[in-house]
Design a protein around this motif. Structure first.
Motif, PDB file in Angstrom:
ATOM      1  N   VAL A   1      -2.883  -1.743   2.858  1.00 34.54           N
ATOM      2  CA  VAL A   1      -1.451  -1.920   3.097  1.00 34.54           C
ATOM      3  C   VAL A   1      -0.732  -1.073   2.065  1.00 34.54           C
ATOM      4  O   VAL A   1      -0.918  -1.265   0.856  1.00 34.54           O
ATOM      5  N   GLU A   2       0.043  -0.121   2.555  1.00 34.20           N
ATOM      6  CA  GLU A   2       0.781   0.774   1.667  1.00 34.20           C
ATOM      7  C   GLU A   2       2.270   0.466   1.792  1.00 34.20           C
ATOM      8  O   GLU A   2       2.821   0.450   2.893  1.00 34.20           O
ATOM      9  N   LEU A   3       2.885   0.200   0.656  1.00 38.90           N
ATOM     10  CA  LEU A   3       4.298  -0.138   0.611  1.00 38.90           C
ATOM     11  C   LEU A   3       4.934   0.676  -0.508  1.00 38.90           C
ATOM     12  O   LEU A   3       4.506   0.576  -1.674  1.00 38.90           O
ATOM     13  N   ASN A   4       5.924   1.487  -0.166  1.00 42.88           N
ATOM     14  CA  ASN A   4       6.595   2.331  -1.159  1.00 42.88           C
ATOM     15  C   ASN A   4       5.597   3.143  -1.984  1.00 42.88           C
ATOM     16  O   ASN A   4       5.640   3.152  -3.212  1.00 42.88           O
ATOM     17  N   ASP A   5       4.662   3.780  -1.293  1.00 40.09           N
ATOM     18  CA  ASP A   5       3.641   4.645  -1.917  1.00 40.09           C
ATOM     19  C   ASP A   5       2.691   3.884  -2.844  1.00 40.09           C
ATOM     20  O   ASP A   5       2.056   4.495  -3.708  1.00 40.09           O
ATOM     21  N   GLU A   6       2.570   2.576  -2.682  1.00 35.59           N
ATOM     22  CA  GLU A   6       1.651   1.768  -3.488  1.00 35.59           C
ATOM     23  C   GLU A   6       0.762   0.959  -2.553  1.00 35.59           C
ATOM     24  O   GLU A   6       1.238   0.393  -1.568  1.00 35.59           O
ATOM     25  N   ILE A   7      -0.526   0.888  -2.871  1.00 33.75           N
ATOM     26  CA  ILE A   7      -1.465   0.066  -2.108  1.00 33.75           C
ATOM     27  C   ILE A   7      -1.326  -1.364  -2.634  1.00 33.75           C
ATOM     28  O   ILE A   7      -1.583  -1.636  -3.810  1.00 33.75           O
TER      29      ILE A   7
ATOM     30  N   TYR B   1     -16.726  -9.696  11.423  1.00 32.45           N
ATOM     31  CA  TYR B   1     -16.712 -10.566  10.256  1.00 32.45           C
ATOM     32  C   TYR B   1     -15.719  -9.970   9.256  1.00 32.45           C
ATOM     33  O   TYR B   1     -15.892  -8.846   8.781  1.00 32.45           O
ATOM     34  N   LEU B   2     -14.674 -10.713   8.985  1.00 31.63           N
ATOM     35  CA  LEU B   2     -13.660 -10.331   8.006  1.00 31.63           C
ATOM     36  C   LEU B   2     -14.148 -10.799   6.648  1.00 31.63           C
ATOM     37  O   LEU B   2     -14.167 -11.996   6.366  1.00 31.63           O
ATOM     38  N   ASP B   3     -14.590  -9.872   5.830  1.00 26.65           N
ATOM     39  CA  ASP B   3     -15.150 -10.235   4.530  1.00 26.65           C
ATOM     40  C   ASP B   3     -14.057 -10.537   3.521  1.00 26.65           C
ATOM     41  O   ASP B   3     -14.133 -11.519   2.805  1.00 26.65           O
ATOM     42  N   CYS B   4     -13.051  -9.685   3.464  1.00 24.09           N
ATOM     43  CA  CYS B   4     -11.969  -9.875   2.496  1.00 24.09           C
ATOM     44  C   CYS B   4     -10.625  -9.522   3.111  1.00 24.09           C
ATOM     45  O   CYS B   4     -10.516  -8.557   3.856  1.00 24.09           O
ATOM     46  N   LEU B   5      -9.645 -10.316   2.785  1.00 23.76           N
ATOM     47  CA  LEU B   5      -8.249 -10.001   3.069  1.00 23.76           C
ATOM     48  C   LEU B   5      -7.478 -10.442   1.840  1.00 23.76           C
ATOM     49  O   LEU B   5      -7.526 -11.618   1.474  1.00 23.76           O
ATOM     50  N   PHE B   6      -6.813  -9.515   1.202  1.00 24.35           N
ATOM     51  CA  PHE B   6      -6.110  -9.842  -0.034  1.00 24.35           C
ATOM     52  C   PHE B   6      -4.833  -9.028  -0.134  1.00 24.35           C
ATOM     53  O   PHE B   6      -4.828  -7.823   0.112  1.00 24.35           O
ATOM     54  N   LEU B   7      -3.771  -9.704  -0.492  1.00 24.89           N
ATOM     55  CA  LEU B   7      -2.472  -9.078  -0.756  1.00 24.89           C
ATOM     56  C   LEU B   7      -2.048  -9.440  -2.169  1.00 24.89           C
ATOM     57  O   LEU B   7      -2.280 -10.575  -2.610  1.00 24.89           O
ATOM     58  N   ASN B   8      -1.415  -8.501  -2.852  1.00 27.21           N
ATOM     59  CA  ASN B   8      -0.945  -8.863  -4.187  1.00 27.21           C
ATOM     60  C   ASN B   8       0.129  -9.949  -4.064  1.00 27.21           C
ATOM     61  O   ASN B   8       0.720 -10.154  -3.007  1.00 27.21           O
ATOM     62  N   GLU B   9       0.341 -10.627  -5.147  1.00 18.65           N
ATOM     63  CA  GLU B   9       1.224 -11.804  -5.174  1.00 18.65           C
ATOM     64  C   GLU B   9       2.616 -11.518  -4.594  1.00 18.65           C
ATOM     65  O   GLU B   9       3.165 -12.317  -3.846  1.00 18.65           O
ATOM     66  N   GLN B  10       3.176 -10.366  -4.900  1.00 16.21           N
ATOM     67  CA  GLN B  10       4.543 -10.050  -4.504  1.00 16.21           C
ATOM     68  C   GLN B  10       4.700  -9.852  -2.996  1.00 16.21           C
ATOM     69  O   GLN B  10       5.810  -9.944  -2.478  1.00 16.21           O
ATOM     70  N   THR B  11       3.622  -9.564  -2.298  1.00 21.31           N
ATOM     71  CA  THR B  11       3.736  -9.261  -0.865  1.00 21.31           C
ATOM     72  C   THR B  11       3.316 -10.415   0.035  1.00 21.31           C
ATOM     73  O   THR B  11       3.457 -10.324   1.255  1.00 21.31           O
ATOM     74  N   ARG B  12       2.843 -11.497  -0.540  1.00 15.73           N
ATOM     75  CA  ARG B  12       2.414 -12.646   0.267  1.00 15.73           C
ATOM     76  C   ARG B  12       3.622 -13.352   0.877  1.00 15.73           C
ATOM     77  O   ARG B  12       4.705 -13.366   0.303  1.00 15.73           O
ATOM     78  N   GLY B  13       3.413 -13.920   2.061  1.00 20.40           N
ATOM     79  CA  GLY B  13       4.457 -14.691   2.719  1.00 20.40           C
ATOM     80  C   GLY B  13       5.497 -13.850   3.437  1.00 20.40           C
ATOM     81  O   GLY B  13       6.544 -14.353   3.825  1.00 20.40           O
TER      82      GLY B  13
END
Length: 147
Positions: free
Chosen positions: A53-59, A79-91
């Motif tokens: 997920v790239e947002l404002n040129d940041e992954i 099989y989805l092994d990992c799905l992770f978003l940094n704290e600021q992008t959750r929700g």
């Protein structure tokens, strides 16, 4: 925002997210050797698919997944092994968009199901997965280290 297949130039950002993910799930510290092998599997051997997920040129997030076989269903699944978003992008609906991208991929290779897991303490993830229609399976996951 863009959700896209990871490129080699993304790997430093992916490594940081993978480390943060492991810490979040209380999985311990990852070795550089493991992370280097991950790069090889994503970019050279093509065993695992990796979306970023790239947002404002940041992954700001990633998901890794692969095709596997179900004996009981006599069919392949993702099989989805990992799905992770940094704290600021959750929700913000990004997780739903990632899952939609994986659904499209799964359908394109004739997989009728996506399976994944999350720790029982990750209540926000459990709520999210229930919200998007995921069904929990009661199983314990085991790990046997052989080297």
């Amino acid at each position: 925002m863009a959700i896209r297949i990871a490129e080699k130039k993304d790997f430093e950002a992916i490594k940081k997210l993978v480390k943060a993910h492991a810490k979040f799930e209380k999985a311990g510290t990852l070795s550089n050797n493991s992370l280097n092998r991950l790069s090889n599997y994503i970019f050279n051997i093509d065993v695992v698919e990796c979306l970023v997920v790239e947002l404002n040129d940041e992954i700001v997030g990633y998901a890794t997944f692969m095709k596997q076989f179900s004996t009981w269903n006599a069919n392949y699944y993702i099989y989805l092994d990992c799905l992770f978003l940094n704290e600021q992008t959750r929700g913000k609906g990004i997780g739903t968009q990632i899952m939609d991208s994986i659904k499209i991929y799964a359908k394109s290779i004739n997989c009728s199901e996506i399976q994944w897991q999350t720790p029982d303490f990750n209540k926000k993830a459990i709520d999210f997965y229930n919200k998007i229609g995921g069904k929990s399976k009661s199983k314990e996951r085991f790990c046997l280290n052989i080297w």
